[in-house]
Write a protein that holds these residues in place. Structure first.
Motif, PDB file in Angstrom:
ATOM      1  N   ILE A 196       0.915  -1.140  -0.124  1.00 44.88           N
ATOM      2  CA  ILE A 196      -0.195  -0.154  -0.005  1.00 44.88           C
ATOM      3  C   ILE A 196       0.877   1.238   0.146  1.00 44.88           C
ATOM      4  CG2 ILE A 196      -1.828   1.143   1.379  1.00 44.88           C
ATOM      5  CD1 ILE A 196      -2.252  -1.632   2.687  1.00 44.88           C
ATOM      6  N   ILE A 197       0.874   1.793  -0.987  1.00 41.38           N
ATOM      7  CA  ILE A 197       1.662   3.165  -1.348  1.00 41.38           C
ATOM      8  C   ILE A 197       0.921   4.539  -1.435  1.00 41.38           C
ATOM      9  CG2 ILE A 197       3.601   4.193  -2.460  1.00 41.38           C
ATOM     10  CD1 ILE A 197       3.968   1.700  -4.058  1.00 41.38           C
ATOM     11  N   TRP A 198       1.094   5.348  -0.617  1.00 40.67           N
ATOM     12  CA  TRP A 198       0.430   6.568  -0.369  1.00 40.67           C
ATOM     13  C   TRP A 198       1.080   8.013  -0.462  1.00 40.67           C
ATOM     14  CZ3 TRP A 198      -4.059   4.046  -0.282  1.00 40.67           C
ATOM     15  CH2 TRP A 198      -5.202   4.681   0.036  1.00 40.67           C
ATOM     16  N   GLY A 199       0.841   8.943  -0.916  1.00 41.47           N
ATOM     17  CA  GLY A 199       1.185  10.001  -0.760  1.00 41.47           C
ATOM     18  C   GLY A 199       1.042  10.838   0.624  1.00 41.47           C
ATOM     19  N   GLY A 200       2.029  11.293   1.156  1.00 38.46           N
ATOM     20  CA  GLY A 200       1.396  11.887   2.531  1.00 38.46           C
ATOM     21  C   GLY A 200       0.775  13.005   2.617  1.00 38.46           C
ATOM     22  N   LYS A 201       0.939  13.843   1.471  1.00 40.06           N
ATOM     23  CA  LYS A 201       0.006  15.132   1.399  1.00 40.06           C
ATOM     24  C   LYS A 201      -1.205  14.906   0.537  1.00 40.06           C
ATOM     25  CE  LYS A 201       4.330  17.844   1.433  1.00 40.06           C
ATOM     26  NZ  LYS A 201       4.988  18.741   0.907  1.00 40.06           N
ATOM     27  N   ASP A 222      -1.688  -9.666   5.139  1.00 42.58           N
ATOM     28  CA  ASP A 222      -0.264  -9.732   4.564  1.00 42.58           C
ATOM     29  C   ASP A 222       0.005  -8.214   3.743  1.00 42.58           C
ATOM     30  OD1 ASP A 222       2.399 -10.275   3.525  1.00 42.58           O
ATOM     31  OD2 ASP A 222       1.808 -11.961   2.201  1.00 42.58           O
ATOM     32  N   SER A 223       0.250  -7.405   4.308  1.00 41.96           N
ATOM     33  CA  SER A 223       0.403  -6.187   3.856  1.00 41.96           C
ATOM     34  C   SER A 223       1.580  -5.075   4.318  1.00 41.96           C
ATOM     35  CB  SER A 223      -1.093  -5.259   3.843  1.00 41.96           C
ATOM     36  OG  SER A 223      -1.396  -4.903   4.892  1.00 41.96           O
ATOM     37  N   ALA A 224       1.920  -4.413   3.732  1.00 43.57           N
ATOM     38  CA  ALA A 224       2.821  -3.358   4.136  1.00 43.57           C
ATOM     39  C   ALA A 224       2.658  -1.886   3.517  1.00 43.57           C
ATOM     40  CB  ALA A 224       4.248  -3.608   3.683  1.00 43.57           C
ATOM     41  N   VAL A 225       2.612  -0.832   4.451  1.00 42.75           N
ATOM     42  CA  VAL A 225       2.546   0.452   4.062  1.00 42.75           C
ATOM     43  C   VAL A 225       3.666   1.336   3.748  1.00 42.75           C
ATOM     44  CG1 VAL A 225       1.305   2.496   4.694  1.00 42.75           C
ATOM     45  CG2 VAL A 225       0.199   0.572   5.249  1.00 42.75           C
ATOM     46  N   GLU A 226       3.696   1.995   2.573  1.00 43.06           N
ATOM     47  CA  GLU A 226       4.841   2.937   2.199  1.00 43.06           C
ATOM     48  C   GLU A 226       4.235   4.369   2.062  1.00 43.06           C
ATOM     49  OE1 GLU A 226       8.084   2.553   2.522  1.00 43.06           O
ATOM     50  OE2 GLU A 226       8.398   0.427   2.459  1.00 43.06           O
ATOM     51  N   VAL A 227       4.487   5.178   3.095  1.00 45.41           N
ATOM     52  CA  VAL A 227       4.172   6.677   2.636  1.00 45.41           C
ATOM     53  C   VAL A 227       5.472   7.520   2.105  1.00 45.41           C
ATOM     54  CG1 VAL A 227       3.177   8.747   3.621  1.00 45.41           C
ATOM     55  CG2 VAL A 227       2.475   6.181   4.684  1.00 45.41           C
ATOM     56  N   ILE A 228       4.938   8.109   0.789  1.00 46.37           N
ATOM     57  CA  ILE A 228       6.111   8.784   0.144  1.00 46.37           C
ATOM     58  C   ILE A 228       5.556  10.432   0.804  1.00 46.37           C
ATOM     59  CG2 ILE A 228       7.132   9.886  -1.779  1.00 46.37           C
ATOM     60  CD1 ILE A 228       6.009   7.134  -2.939  1.00 46.37           C
ATOM     61  N   GLU A 229       6.152  10.792   1.688  1.00 46.71           N
ATOM     62  CA  GLU A 229       5.863  11.923   2.592  1.00 46.71           C
ATOM     63  C   GLU A 229       5.791  13.082   1.678  1.00 46.71           C
ATOM     64  OE1 GLU A 229       4.602  11.902   5.456  1.00 46.71           O
ATOM     65  OE2 GLU A 229       5.238  10.217   6.259  1.00 46.71           O
ATOM     66  N   GLU A 230       6.584  13.584   0.719  1.00 47.80           N
ATOM     67  CA  GLU A 230       6.778  14.562  -0.122  1.00 47.80           C
ATOM     68  C   GLU A 230       5.673  14.772  -1.294  1.00 47.80           C
ATOM     69  OE1 GLU A 230       9.642  11.737  -1.939  1.00 47.80           O
ATOM     70  OE2 GLU A 230       8.665  12.065  -0.107  1.00 47.80           O
ATOM     71  N   ALA A 231       4.894  13.495  -1.442  1.00 48.30           N
ATOM     72  CA  ALA A 231       3.954  13.431  -2.556  1.00 48.30           C
ATOM     73  C   ALA A 231       2.608  13.529  -2.115  1.00 48.30           C
ATOM     74  CB  ALA A 231       4.087  11.959  -3.087  1.00 48.30           C
ATOM     75  N   GLY A 232       1.674  14.048  -3.104  1.00 52.51           N
ATOM     76  CA  GLY A 232       0.316  14.054  -2.840  1.00 52.51           C
ATOM     77  C   GLY A 232      -0.466  12.971  -3.456  1.00 52.51           C
ATOM     78  N   HIS A 233      -1.771  13.456  -3.815  1.00 51.04           N
ATOM     79  CA  HIS A 233      -2.529  12.244  -4.300  1.00 51.04           C
ATOM     80  C   HIS A 233      -2.100  11.521  -5.637  1.00 51.04           C
ATOM     81  CE1 HIS A 233      -6.374  10.100  -5.304  1.00 51.04           C
ATOM     82  NE2 HIS A 233      -6.231  10.679  -6.581  1.00 51.04           N
ATOM     83  N   PHE A 234      -1.571  12.435  -6.571  1.00 47.88           N
ATOM     84  CA  PHE A 234      -0.866  11.862  -7.841  1.00 47.88           C
ATOM     85  C   PHE A 234       0.494  11.441  -7.455  1.00 47.88           C
ATOM     86  CE2 PHE A 234      -4.306  14.777  -9.235  1.00 47.88           C
ATOM     87  CZ  PHE A 234      -5.075  13.923  -9.873  1.00 47.88           C
ATOM     88  N   VAL A 235       0.590  10.268  -6.526  1.00 50.26           N
ATOM     89  CA  VAL A 235       1.838  10.318  -6.082  1.00 50.26           C
ATOM     90  C   VAL A 235       2.696   9.471  -7.132  1.00 50.26           C
ATOM     91  CG1 VAL A 235       0.816   7.791  -5.746  1.00 50.26           C
ATOM     92  CG2 VAL A 235       2.720   8.721  -4.202  1.00 50.26           C
ATOM     93  N   ALA A 236       2.251   8.781  -8.187  1.00 44.55           N
ATOM     94  CA  ALA A 236       3.093   8.281  -8.936  1.00 44.55           C
ATOM     95  C   ALA A 236       3.641   9.328 -10.141  1.00 44.55           C
ATOM     96  CB  ALA A 236       2.560   7.232 -10.204  1.00 44.55           C
TER      97      ALA A 236
END
Length: 274
Positions: free
Chosen positions: A216-221, A239-253
């Motif tokens: 589960i990858i998410w934009g922190g903003k 069976d899951s892991a979370v990765e938050v990309i703090e500097e990213a918003g909704h359009f994380v990719a």
């Protein structure tokens, strides 16, 4: 506007591809108002790990012609036909973002055994979900038509640029393909008006019941799908892991393409043995 790449098609959907044809398969599904363009760095990262990556344009987006009315159910059916065409037997790693989550996760739950792993980014799949302001406007008769028919390329690019620093002019050109005709514009309203979050009551517990690992990858903003949703998915999927990309918003990719792509490729390689 960028030159049209003249993408191949399967089941009526144009798609981007990367990686060896005999590699394990990952399918990436975009959200609104994007297209397969968003997945180019991810496809490259998957290919570097020997994984075959495919990213279709949903009907009415990118190079794919509209199918049906553009409703939620129509998109689920179109995506299902695409997966049947490209992977009739083997399970896939399913990568979803935004509306791609509502579409792809619904398909996955309706077709247990067809996924071997999930990557879930900045989306929702909860019966008590709510619409944000723009979605509410699109769902409102009259207001939605005025909004969608009046959208110019300049206004579209400015709005996306204000939300996502990663969406440049080339990306905005690509995403604006979904506004090429009046029929396509109105189909976007149909997507937002054709379903209710309450329809997901019948899906409670079914993601976890698939028994597949999830990243589960998410934009922190993210202001549209707050990061709390990431941890809610994690609670539902054992069976899951979370990765938050703090500097990213909704359009994380778009906001953090290299970081996002590396997370996806590393996870996919791990679950497929590539």
């Amino acid at each position: 506007m960028t030159d049209a790449p003249h993408l191949p098609t399967a089941a009526g959907l144009a798609y981007r591809a990367g990686g060896p044809e005999d590699g394990p398969l990952a399918v990436c599904l975009h959200g609104w108002p994007e297209s397969s363009w968003m997945w180019r760095p991810t496809l490259a990262a998957l290919a570097s790990r020997g994984i075959r990556g495919l990213a279709p344009d949903l009907p009415g987006y990118g190079e794919s012609p509209l199918q049906g009315t553009g409703s939620w159910a129509d998109h689920v059916a179109a995506f299902g036909a695409f997966v049947d065409a490209v992977s009739p037997t083997g399970p896939i790693v399913l990568v979803v973002h935004d509306w791609g989550g509502l579409i792809g996760l619904r398909w996955a739950c309706d077709n247990p055994g067809r996924t071997r792993a999930l990557v879930i980014a900045d989306t929702g799949f909860f019966a008590d979900g709510s619409w944000h302001g723009l979605a509410d406007a699109m769902r409102t008769p009259g207001t939605g038509e005025e909004l969608i028919r009046g959208m110019t390329r300049e206004a579209f690019g400015a709005a996306l640029g204000a939300i996502s620093p990663g969406i440049d002019e080339d990306a905005a050109d690509e995403y604006f393909r979904a506004f090429a005709t009046d029929e396509q514009r109105l189909a976007q309203l149909e997507l937002y008006r054709s379903g209710e979050f309450s329809e997901l009551e019948g899906y409670e517990g079914r993601l976890g019941a698939l028994g597949v690992p999830a990243l589960i990858i998410w934009g922190g903003k993210d202001e549209f799908a707050p990061v709390a949703g990431a941890y809610r998915f994690a609670q539902d999927i054992q069976d899951s892991a979370v990765e938050v990309i703090e500097e990213a918003g909704h359009f994380v990719a778009d906001d953090a393409p290299e970081v996002f792509a590396e997370h996806v490729a590393t996870f996919a390689a791990g679950v497929t043995g590539a």
